[in-house]
Design an enzyme around this catalytic site. Structure first.
Site, mmCIF file in Angstrom:
data_model
loop_
_atom_site.group_PDB
_atom_site.id
_atom_site.type_symbol
_atom_site.label_atom_id
_atom_site.label_comp_id
_atom_site.label_asym_id
_atom_site.label_seq_id
_atom_site.Cartn_x
_atom_site.Cartn_y
_atom_site.Cartn_z
ATOM 1 N N HIS A 1 0.796 -1.236 0.000
ATOM 2 C CA HIS A 1 0.000 0.000 0.000
ATOM 3 C C HIS A 1 0.828 1.286 0.000
ATOM 4 C CE1 HIS A 1 1.045 -0.094 4.219
ATOM 5 N NE2 HIS A 1 0.671 1.163 4.306
HETATM 6 C C1 UD1 Z 1 -2.205 5.490 5.873
HETATM 7 C C2 UD1 Z 1 -0.912 5.973 6.549
HETATM 8 C C3 UD1 Z 1 0.168 4.911 6.392
HETATM 9 C C4 UD1 Z 1 -0.317 3.560 6.873
HETATM 10 C C5 UD1 Z 1 -1.603 3.209 6.149
HETATM 11 C C6 UD1 Z 1 -2.159 1.886 6.601
HETATM 12 C C7 UD1 Z 1 -0.444 8.374 6.546
HETATM 13 C C8 UD1 Z 1 0.348 9.443 5.905
HETATM 14 N N1 UD1 Z 1 -0.411 7.182 5.937
HETATM 15 O O1 UD1 Z 1 -1.939 5.396 4.486
HETATM 16 O O2 UD1 Z 1 1.292 5.283 7.152
HETATM 17 O O3 UD1 Z 1 0.674 2.598 6.631
HETATM 18 O O4 UD1 Z 1 -2.564 4.248 6.410
HETATM 19 O O5 UD1 Z 1 -3.323 1.567 5.934
HETATM 20 O O6 UD1 Z 1 -1.057 8.606 7.559
HETATM 21 N N2 UD1 Z 1 -9.409 4.779 1.831
HETATM 22 C C9 UD1 Z 1 -10.595 4.106 1.804
HETATM 23 N N3 UD1 Z 1 -11.145 3.753 2.999
HETATM 24 C C10 UD1 Z 1 -10.577 4.020 4.189
HETATM 25 C C11 UD1 Z 1 -9.368 4.713 4.196
HETATM 26 C C12 UD1 Z 1 -8.779 5.088 3.015
HETATM 27 O O7 UD1 Z 1 -11.158 3.824 0.746
HETATM 28 O O8 UD1 Z 1 -11.139 3.654 5.227
HETATM 29 C C13 UD1 Z 1 -8.781 5.144 0.537
HETATM 30 C C14 UD1 Z 1 -9.074 6.554 0.128
HETATM 31 O O9 UD1 Z 1 -9.233 6.575 -1.254
HETATM 32 C C15 UD1 Z 1 -7.804 7.307 0.475
HETATM 33 C C16 UD1 Z 1 -6.753 6.215 0.283
HETATM 34 O O10 UD1 Z 1 -7.387 4.996 0.633
HETATM 35 O O11 UD1 Z 1 -7.636 8.416 -0.299
HETATM 36 C C17 UD1 Z 1 -5.530 6.395 1.128
HETATM 37 O O12 UD1 Z 1 -5.869 6.549 2.510
HETATM 38 P P1 UD1 Z 1 -4.945 7.446 3.510
HETATM 39 O O13 UD1 Z 1 -5.432 7.322 4.906
HETATM 40 O O14 UD1 Z 1 -4.803 8.798 2.950
HETATM 41 O O15 UD1 Z 1 -3.540 6.810 3.351
HETATM 42 P P2 UD1 Z 1 -3.105 5.284 3.419
HETATM 43 O O16 UD1 Z 1 -2.493 4.940 2.138
HETATM 44 O O17 UD1 Z 1 -4.211 4.424 3.938
#
Ligand code: UD1
Length: 364
Positions: A208
């Site tokens: 991820h």
């Molecule tokens: C975040 C953390 C990362 C961690 C990871 C674990 C930061 C900078 N990054 O990254 O350190 O390793 O979580 O998962 O804090 N999304 C969904 N549903 C959710 C959450 C996210 O669909 O419940 C999708 C959204 O499109 C979002 C994307 O995933 O834009 C990324 O989510 P985000 O929390 O921004 O970063 P992660 O890649 O999950």
């Protein structure tokens, strides 16, 4: 003493669970603040259920967005909570945007901040987590450290020695607790049980990191390596929402022996990876959890902020090229890398943390 325990994203929930559990036997009013950085059922609520966490005392509903948008939303909402219900200490874990946002808010309100998993450094500022770690540590009052490199980094950065505590790893407290729950018959989804039985021999895979999944070229390279590995060993791949979005965006396909699943709850994932021949990952937590259980791990990254997993554990840092990944995989399958569980990863880190905090509090 009132403590706010902050969690927002998936890798936080397994860290706050043992800290929260351990607070119950002490004279501490420990409240859970969920920032809402992760919000899907499989990314959040299922963990509260598996990890036996109560519903949060405060839910900030921050949701997804750019780094600035997400961090700002968390900060604005958390500041309001602290104004209404001021804690004596804010405890943050790990390195996600919620960690950064809540530590800044607390510190600007003159509330003490304790950082659990402090001092880790990849020295790669292209990782958002590295910036979160550095900023959080630059304003924290108490540092709870998981491995010696964390102590060394903090000392190099001039942090006071008496505020740095090498306590072991709360995530490993949770891991050992959950392994026991599985041994005692904790629920696993029937489909997950069937899959494991049917495959017998398999690898487990997670991916991820933005640096791996956000570019078409990077993601295709990794998929080519997976294709080759999966000819030898079927791979179970619970797909993170970020990665799912990117696979769709770039129109990529996974080969047939790579079994893509929706994100799994903690127990289901553990049930699968603990008996895998090999784990391939770019997660920080899995590098450590595989080391604690002695499962061979191939880390698809150029660097790690958790060097103990390579020096002492079962982890091989493969880089992100096809050749690097295949070479590390072959070496793990040949059983070349053996590992040991690092010092103080013994299930008692949360206990140590509370003893230290209460000690500080009583002297205040
Ligand atoms: C975040 C953390 C990362 C961690 C990871 C674990 C930061 C900078 N990054 O990254 O350190 O390793 O979580 O998962 O804090 N999304 C969904 N549903 C959710 C959450 C996210 O669909 O419940 C999708 C959204 O499109 C979002 C994307 O995933 O834009 C990324 O989510 P985000 O929390 O921004 O970063 P992660 O890649 O999950």
């Amino acid at each position: 003493m009132k403590v706010f325990l902050i969690a927002g994203a998936r890798p936080n929930f397994m860290k706050i669970a043992p800290i929260y559990r351990e607070s119950k036997d002490r004279n501490v009013d420990c409240k859970i603040v969920h920032t809402g950085q992760h919000y899907d059922y499989e990314m959040s609520q299922t963990f509260f259920e598996d990890l036996e966490l109560p519903q949060p005392d405060y839910f900030l509903d921050a949701g997804s967005g750019s780094h600035a948008v997400q961090t700002a939303r968390i900060m604005t909402a958390f500041e309001e909570v602290c104004e209404k219900d001021r804690p004596d200490l804010v405890m943050v874990v790990g390195d996600v945007n919620s960690t950064l946002a809540c530590s800044i808010v607390a510190k600007k309100m003159w509330i003490d901040v304790a950082h659990v998993e402090a001092g880790l450094r990849s020295y790669d500022v292209k990782m958002p987590e590295e910036i979160n770690r550095m900023v959080t540590d630059s304003i924290s009052d108490y540092f709870f450290v998981t491995e010696q490199s964390g102590v060394d980094n903090l000392l190099k950065e001039g942090k006071p020695e008496d505020k740095i505590h090498f306590v072991g790893h709360v995530m490993i407290d949770n891991l050992f607790y959950q392994v026991k729950q599985l041994e005692q018959g904790a629920d696993v989804q029937p489909a997950v049980r069937d899959l494991k039985e049917e495959l017998g021999r398999y690898g487990f895979m997670t991916l991820h990191r933005p640096s791996n999944v956000d570019s078409k070229e990077g993601l295709s390279t990794i998929f080519k390596a997976l294709e080759e590995i999966s000819r030898d060993l079927p791979l179970i791949f619970p797909v993170h929402p970020r990665t799912k979005n990117m696979i769709e965006k770039y129109g990529l396909n996974l080969s047939k022996n790579v079994i893509a699943l929706d994100p799994l709850g903690f127990g289901d994932a553990l049930y699968l990876w603990k008996d895998a021949q090999v784990v391939l990952t770019d997660s920080g937590g899995l590098q450590e959890e595989t080391t604690a259980l002695g499962v061979p791990c191939v880390t698809i990254r150029e660097n790690t902020e958790r060097p103990i997993t390579v020096e002492m554990g079962t982890n091989i840092l493969a880089g992100c090229s096809k050749e690097g990944i295949l070479e590390a995989y072959q070496s793990q399958i040949a059983g070349k890398k053996r590992g040991k569980c690092p010092p103080l990863w013994d299930g008692k880190a949360s206990e140590r943390i509370w003893q230290i905090i209460i000690n500080y509090w009583e002297k205040k």
